[in-house]
Write a protein that holds these residues in place. Structure first.
Motif, short mmCIF file in Angstrom:
data_model
loop_
_atom_site.label_atom_id
_atom_site.label_comp_id
_atom_site.label_asym_id
_atom_site.label_seq_id
_atom_site.Cartn_x
_atom_site.Cartn_y
_atom_site.Cartn_z
N ASN A 317 0.85 -1.20 0.00
CA ASN A 317 0.00 0.00 0.00
C ASN A 317 0.88 1.25 0.00
OD1 ASN A 317 -3.15 -0.67 0.70
ND2 ASN A 317 -1.79 -2.24 1.53
N PRO A 318 1.46 1.60 -1.13
CA PRO A 318 2.34 2.78 -1.16
C PRO A 318 1.56 4.08 -0.96
CG PRO A 318 1.92 1.97 -3.38
CD PRO A 318 1.33 0.95 -2.44
N ALA A 319 2.25 5.05 -0.36
CA ALA A 319 1.65 6.37 -0.11
C ALA A 319 2.17 7.37 -1.14
CB ALA A 319 1.99 6.83 1.30
N THR A 320 1.25 8.08 -1.77
CA THR A 320 1.60 9.07 -2.79
C THR A 320 1.12 10.44 -2.33
OG1 THR A 320 1.33 7.40 -4.52
CG2 THR A 320 1.40 9.71 -5.21
N LYS A 321 2.04 11.41 -2.26
CA LYS A 321 1.66 12.75 -1.83
C LYS A 321 0.85 13.44 -2.93
CE LYS A 321 4.75 15.22 0.36
NZ LYS A 321 5.91 16.14 0.62
N ILE A 322 -0.30 13.99 -2.55
CA ILE A 322 -1.14 14.66 -3.54
C ILE A 322 -1.34 16.14 -3.22
CG2 ILE A 322 -2.38 12.57 -4.25
CD1 ILE A 322 -4.66 13.38 -2.38
N ASN A 323 -0.94 16.55 -2.01
CA ASN A 323 -1.07 17.96 -1.65
C ASN A 323 -0.15 18.26 -0.48
OD1 ASN A 323 -2.15 20.60 -1.70
ND2 ASN A 323 -3.56 20.08 -0.03
N ASP A 324 0.44 19.47 -0.48
CA ASP A 324 1.34 19.86 0.59
C ASP A 324 1.18 21.34 0.86
OD1 ASP A 324 3.34 20.26 2.42
OD2 ASP A 324 4.83 19.07 1.35
N SER A 325 0.68 21.66 2.06
CA SER A 325 0.44 23.06 2.40
C SER A 325 1.41 23.55 3.46
CB SER A 325 -1.00 23.24 2.89
OG SER A 325 -1.23 22.45 4.05
N GLY A 326 2.56 22.95 3.54
CA GLY A 326 3.55 23.33 4.54
C GLY A 326 3.68 22.28 5.61
N THR A 327 3.08 22.52 6.77
CA THR A 327 3.19 21.53 7.86
C THR A 327 2.26 20.34 7.65
OG1 THR A 327 1.55 22.78 9.13
CG2 THR A 327 3.87 23.25 9.56
N VAL A 328 1.17 20.51 6.89
CA VAL A 328 0.22 19.44 6.67
C VAL A 328 0.26 18.98 5.22
CG1 VAL A 328 -2.20 18.73 6.77
CG2 VAL A 328 -1.29 20.30 8.50
N ALA A 329 0.46 17.68 5.03
CA ALA A 329 0.47 17.11 3.69
C ALA A 329 -0.63 16.04 3.58
CB ALA A 329 1.83 16.50 3.38
N THR A 330 -1.16 15.87 2.40
CA THR A 330 -2.19 14.86 2.15
C THR A 330 -1.63 13.78 1.23
OG1 THR A 330 -3.92 16.55 2.37
CG2 THR A 330 -4.54 14.45 1.35
N TYR A 331 -1.89 12.54 1.61
CA TYR A 331 -1.40 11.39 0.85
C TYR A 331 -2.56 10.53 0.37
CZ TYR A 331 3.28 12.43 2.66
OH TYR A 331 4.47 13.04 2.98
N ARG A 332 -2.32 9.90 -0.74
CA ARG A 332 -3.27 8.92 -1.26
C ARG A 332 -2.64 7.54 -1.10
NH1 ARG A 332 -4.48 6.37 -6.11
NH2 ARG A 332 -6.71 6.25 -6.64
N VAL A 333 -3.34 6.65 -0.39
CA VAL A 333 -2.81 5.32 -0.12
C VAL A 333 -3.76 4.27 -0.68
CG1 VAL A 333 -1.98 3.71 1.64
CG2 VAL A 333 -1.76 6.17 2.02
N LYS A 341 -10.13 1.88 -4.35
CA LYS A 341 -10.34 1.78 -2.91
C LYS A 341 -9.30 2.59 -2.14
CE LYS A 341 -12.60 -2.75 -2.74
NZ LYS A 341 -12.55 -4.10 -2.14
N ALA A 342 -8.84 3.65 -2.72
CA ALA A 342 -7.81 4.48 -2.10
C ALA A 342 -8.34 5.20 -0.86
CB ALA A 342 -7.28 5.49 -3.11
N HIS A 343 -7.44 5.46 0.08
CA HIS A 343 -7.77 6.23 1.28
C HIS A 343 -6.90 7.47 1.36
CE1 HIS A 343 -9.61 2.38 2.47
NE2 HIS A 343 -10.38 3.13 3.24
N ALA A 344 -7.45 8.52 1.93
CA ALA A 344 -6.73 9.78 2.07
C ALA A 344 -6.19 9.91 3.50
CB ALA A 344 -7.64 10.95 1.74
N VAL A 345 -4.92 10.24 3.60
CA VAL A 345 -4.27 10.42 4.90
C VAL A 345 -3.68 11.83 4.96
CG1 VAL A 345 -2.43 9.66 6.45
CG2 VAL A 345 -3.69 7.98 5.11
#
Length: 552
Positions: A317-333, A341-345
């Motif tokens: 289940n690799p994690a792919t970064k889809i957004n980065d706003s500085g201290t908080v980043a969003t990943y698609r796993v 069936k991807a989940h957002a972290v």
């Protein structure tokens, strides 16, 4: 959802009360209460022992109120409050005999149980789907998340749609799949409407009523609340409950109390075995990750296996970064080949906090593979402390107690009963420390035994010194405990001085007897250790002789 039923205990009521009075005489922190009825033949009864009250301080975050006697047509209207301990095993929080299944009866049961637990509310409560219980929970436990038992709904659905189940064998599988495998609310809504249309049951009243109550039993609506289960979809079959295999349709009132005690002993032994399995051996690690080794040393064996399963899955289940706003980043796993069936972290690198759309951590208290995949990508090598729930660790019952006990102990007791309970729990836990440490070696045993004996002398001296000044001011654990709902806070009474002195003499004699037995155990243990040393010496001589023979 049934109507009101009235039962009577007949002669069995007095049998139960006599038992409860004996239990309370043996241990003042044993609590019981009777509602209303003067001859005790048709009044509801509740009881809870000291161990259950202590366990609630550790594991009382998720509670199940089991009333399966109603659907299974048991002879005895026996209900229980239970939860899950740090091994995921059932743990008891109290029992009740419910003779009148009215709304006011359930209000009394919940109020009395909550009073016995010093007013500490659980995070979640699971019950059978019943409108009387629903109203009672809303009244007594308004801040607790109330869930209907999914297994009970499945069972009742099969009864209500018996003809459909027989004419369309595939319906049951599709129905459970819709409930258990929907990962989002939109997905559930779509599957539900499709299912009803495919089987032409859009106007079925039972299904409509269950749909209207969907936020109280369909897992996808409950993911943001802790229920003490290892996965959101766990429980598609009936959960293991404390009295399974001990109480059944043929159990009588006379047999019930014997089976109650058997269940207590059985589950206690199983917990001790699980404790031993956890501490005696190291589990096989499947990765070189420091986090896995850390978890193996923190969690109980069963919880570690669940964590290990999630950790191993991060490799697929690799994690792919889809957004980065500085201290908080969003990943698609997502798992390889299952992008749908991807989940957002979301991950806050400054605070080391992450949240996942699957909400497994919120529901089970065990971190999910998706967050672990992000940790892996960010080179987070150990579990941040906020993602280790003490209630799942091997030390869940160590220290001053669980979070619920810590909160209670930090406040002034609200009444005499709470004071007795808190004092008992804290003292008992401290004494257990001596027992656990004292069993590790003969030297520590001697130190612990000397400390306990010295403490016993000081306690006896303090009681004798203060007995004159405190005569008539010591509150006991309250008479017979036969109360009405309105009298729940007026259960403490004074204990005569003669009885106190008699009790002190009895306890002193018991302490002396215990000390003598401990000395016997100590002597036996020393003898065993000496025998072991002698056997080791003999074996060493034999090995040396064998080596010399081989050289010759």
């Amino acid at each position: 959802m049934s109507g009101i039923r009235q039962r009577t205990l007949g002669g069995g009521g007095q049998h139960v009360l006599d038992y409860l009075k004996r239990m309370q005489a043996d241990n003042p922190t044993f609590f019981y209460a009777v509602q209303g009825d003067s001859d005790h033949s048709s009044g509801n009864i509740f009881w809870v022992d000291a161990t259950a009250r202590l366990n609630y301080t550790y594991f009382g975050d998720a509670v199940i109120f089991d009333t399966s006697y109603r659907t299974n047509r048991y002879r005895v209207p026996f209900a229980s409050f239970s939860g899950f301990n740090h091994h995921g095993q059932p743990v008891l929080f109290g029992c009740a005999l419910i003779l009148n299944e009215s709304e006011s009866s359930f209000v009394w049961v919940f109020q009395t149980w909550l009073h016995a637990m010093a007013g500490c509310l659980p995070v979640s409560l699971t019950t059978d789907p019943d409108r009387h219980m629903q109203v009672a929970v809303a009244q007594v436990l308004p801040q607790t998340r109330h869930r209907f038992c999914k297994w009970a709904i499945f069972k009742e659905t099969q009864e209500k749609l018996d003809q459909l189940y027989h004419s369309h064998p595939t319906f049951e599988t599709e129905f459970k799949k819709c409930i258990n495998e929907s990962e989002t609310i939109d997905e559930f809504e779509s599957h539900w409407q499709s299912l009803l249309g495919r089987y032409y049951i859009m106007d079925n009243e039972w299904l409509q009523s269950m749909y209207n109550a969907r936020q109280q039993w369909v897992p996808v609506y409950m993911k943001d609340t802790f229920f003490g289960e290892f996965a959101v979809n766990e429980g598609s079959e009936r959960l293991a409950l404390f009295f399974d295999g001990f109480v059944n349709v043929s159990t009588t009132m006379q047999v019930l109390l014997k089976q109650y005690e058997k269940a207590l002993v059985s589950w206690h032994e199983m917990e001790l075995k699980a404790d031993y399995d956890t501490t005696s051996t190291m589990p096989v690690l499947k990765t070189p990750s420091p986090m896995e080794k850390q978890a193996a040393n923190l969690y109980t064996r069963r919880v570690f296996k669940k964590f290990q399963e999630e950790l191993v899955e991060t490799m697929a289940n690799p994690a792919t970064k889809i957004n980065d706003s500085g201290t908080v980043a969003t990943y698609r796993v997502a798992k390889f080949g299952e992008d749908h069936k991807a989940h957002a972290v979301s991950f806050n690198s400054f605070e080391m906090k992450a949240s996942c759309s699957c909400q497994m951590f919120e529901y089970s208290g065990i971190i999910c593979r998706h967050i672990l995949a992000v940790f892996r990508a960010k080179n987070v090598l150990t579990l941040p402390p906020q993602y280790v729930l003490k209630r799942w660790t091997r030390n869940a019952k160590s220290g001053a107690g669980g979070a619920m006990l810590d909160e209670r102990a930090s406040e002034s007791p609200r009444n005499s009963r709470e004071s007795v309970t808190v004092g008992y729990n804290n003292l008992r836990q401290e004494a257990i420390k001596y027992v656990e440490e004292g069993a590790k070696s003969i030297h520590i045993y001697n130190v612990a035994m000397n400390a306990l004996q010295e403490a016993a002398k000081k306690v006896a001296a303090t009681k004798n010194k203060g007995s004159g000044a405190t005569q008539g001011s010591s509150l006991a654990n309250g008479g017979s405990q036969e109360i009405h709902a309105t009298e729940a806070n007026e259960m403490a009474g004074y204990q005569p001085t003669d009885e106190k002195e008699k009790k002190i003499r009895e306890l002193s004699a018991e302490l002396e007897n215990t000390n003598q037995r401990c000395e016997v155990y100590r002597a036996n243990l020393l003898a065993v250790l000496r025998d072991m040393e002698e056997q080791k010496m003999k074996l060493s001589v034999k090995v040396q002789s064998a080596r010399l023979s081989m050289k010759e």
